[in-house]
Design an enzyme around this catalytic site. Structure first.
Site, PDB file in Angstrom:
ATOM      1  CB  SER A 177      87.279  38.180 -61.606  1.00  0.00           C
ATOM      2  OG  SER A 177      86.280  37.695 -60.758  1.00  0.00           O
ATOM      3  CG  ASP A 200      81.546  35.261 -66.592  1.00  0.00           C
ATOM      4  OD1 ASP A 200      81.472  34.284 -65.813  1.00  0.00           O
ATOM      5  OD2 ASP A 200      82.116  36.322 -66.308  1.00  0.00           O
ATOM      6  CG  HIS A 251      84.896  34.354 -64.710  1.00  0.00           C
ATOM      7  ND1 HIS A 251      84.219  35.539 -64.490  1.00  0.00           N
ATOM      8  CD2 HIS A 251      85.826  34.277 -63.719  1.00  0.00           C
ATOM      9  CE1 HIS A 251      84.699  36.141 -63.419  1.00  0.00           C
ATOM     10  NE2 HIS A 251      85.686  35.399 -62.944  1.00  0.00           N
TER      11      HIS A 251
END
Length: 460
Positions: free
Chosen positions: A248, A366, A394
């Site tokens: 991320s 995600d 995610h």
């Protein structure tokens, strides 16, 4: 909820945000945890595991050398043109060890000779003149094409040595960087897996996360402040060959380090990192609310993160979230982190300048990062492989640890095969509006490392 309300009222009265980041009981030096002071009063918790190697195997010479050459042109209308001129066009470079050769021309890709191409593609090409039907009249000369002046041109011409990285190599180190609201504990499966294989692993807690200190000043959580923290960690633990693994927001820091230290960063892994766009904080976001309000909303935010970050929301996922110490940050830190995501240099050109091999992993479920963004990243990067895990979301490294570990390990061991070089066109010109071909992988514990990394094929 009543406790959160009482704490938020206390927060409003005192003007201070509650600090939920406390040292963990397991943070003992004997467990591989260290506390590093990157700046006076700024201490990060780092998990550093150095395996015992009885007979270390060092790197054999220089590995396979790949010529990385490309020209990046940016025009005033925002169009981006990338010309690839180096060895990366050869499909043999992208052959996995012990794998069959994958064709380079996957689908609908036009290749042309560089000499026959104009210096810059014209978005509105002029049709060729129609020849006269008969007579001795000479055809009219073709209209002159106005050449646009580029706003910026970047030339890359370098050679990179790419080799297999094994756990027995004493000059290899793996760096794991988490994102907003996470901690080094989200990498628990990866740290245990690769340390058992003999790799040296390093995973820090970002400031305000995990067991690192949480300064009560917003400037401590800007991108540049966090990047300098990770620069200090990288310089402290870096070996001759380093592999960066980011998740991320952590992907941006890995990109920064790969750009700053091209000779030390050997490979990069980007997990659900999104597209190659410059970072800008959202002005209309729930994270712009006061810290005391965010503290009241923390149960809702935690539930929203669980719902959006995992493909399923069962007891197993809740336990993973608790074990990973994820989303356990104070509202002040969360608000400062989201507001500090300003990095205008990290645009498409910045990413296109990278010459390091990069593996992109995306969880299909995600809800934070759509797959189109990772596809876009794969198009811009010179040397990229995109893998999509269908059952992952995610937090795919926590949901599907076996699949992610297998992908990572195979990528670490991968090296280009330069023994064959067939005759191929020496240039591919792409524009900013193209797409790529990726591979979907099912999260199966019995999945093993016998696949070919598919190069992102760009449409002209």
């Amino acid at each position: 909820m009543l406790t959160s309300l009482a704490e938020s009222i206390f927060c409003c009265l005192t003007g201070k945000a509650a600090n939920l980041v406390l040292p963990l009981e397991s943070s003992e030096p004997s467990d591989g945890y260290e506390f590093v002071e990157v700046k006076p009063g700024r201490v990060l918790r780092v998990r550093h595991i150095v395996p015992e190697r009885h007979s270390p195997e060092d790197l054999d010479s220089t590995g396979n050398s790949v010529h990385c050459k490309r020209k990046i042109t940016v025009y005033r209308n925002g169009q981006l043109v990338i010309e690839n001129l180096g060895d990366v066009l050869h499909s043999e470079i992208l052959q996995c060890q012990d794998g069959d050769l994958e064709p380079c021309s996957t689908v609908e890709v036009e290749l042309a000779d560089y000499k026959e191409m104009p210096s810059s593609p014209d978005p509105n090409p002029v049709p060729p003149p129609v020849p006269p039907p008969s007579g001795d009249q000479k055809p009219a000369p073709p209209p002159r094409r106005r050449r646009r002046k580029p706003k910026r041109t970047v030339l890359i011409n370098s050679k990179r040595s790419i080799s297999s990285c094994k756990g027995t190599h004493s000059d290899v180190a793996l760096f794991f960087v988490h994102g907003v609201g996470g901690s080094l504990d989200i990498w628990g499966s990866q740290l245990d897996f690769f340390s058992r294989l003999g790799y040296e692993v390093i995973a820090p807690d970002l400031a305000g996360h995990g067991a690192s200190t949480a300064p009560q000043i917003a400037a401590a959580y800007t991108f540049y402040a966090l990047a300098e923290d990770l620069r200090a960690i990288f310089k402290r633990y870096a070996r001759k060959r380093n592999i960066l693994i980011g998740h991320s927001y952590g992907v941006s820091f890995c990109t920064f380090l790969a750009h700053e230290y091209p000779d030390l960063v050997h490979k990069v892994v980007m997990i659900n990192g999104g597209g190659p766009t410059a970072l800008e904080p959202s002005l209309c976001s729930i994270f712009q609310l006061p810290s005391c309000v965010l503290h009241c909303l923390s149960p809702c935010l935690a539930w929203s993160f669980l719902k959006a970050g995992f493909a399923r929301q069962g007891a197993k996922e809740k336990q993973l979230l608790k074990q990973g110490n994820a989303f356990n940050v104070s509202p002040f830190v969360l608000r400062a982190m989201m507001s500090g995501q300003y990095w205008p240099e990290g645009d498409e050109v910045y990413h296109a300048e990278l010459t390091v091999p990069i593996l992109l992993i995306h969880g299909m479920c995600d809800k934070f990062v759509p797959v189109d963004e990772d596809q876009r990243m794969a198009e811009i990067l010179l040397f990229a492989f995109l893998k999509v895990i269908e059952e992952g979301s995610h937090m795919v490294m926590m949901e599907c640890p076996d699949t992610v570990n297998t992908l990572l390990h195979e990528f670490f061991l991968w090296e280009p095969d330069m023994s064959r070089k067939d005759t191929l066109p020496n240039v591919v010109i792409v524009t900013a509006f193209s797409r790529c071909v990726s591979t979907t992988i099912h999260a199966n514990p019995d999945y093993r490392c016998s696949f070919i990394f598919s190069r992102s094929i760009l449409f002209i």
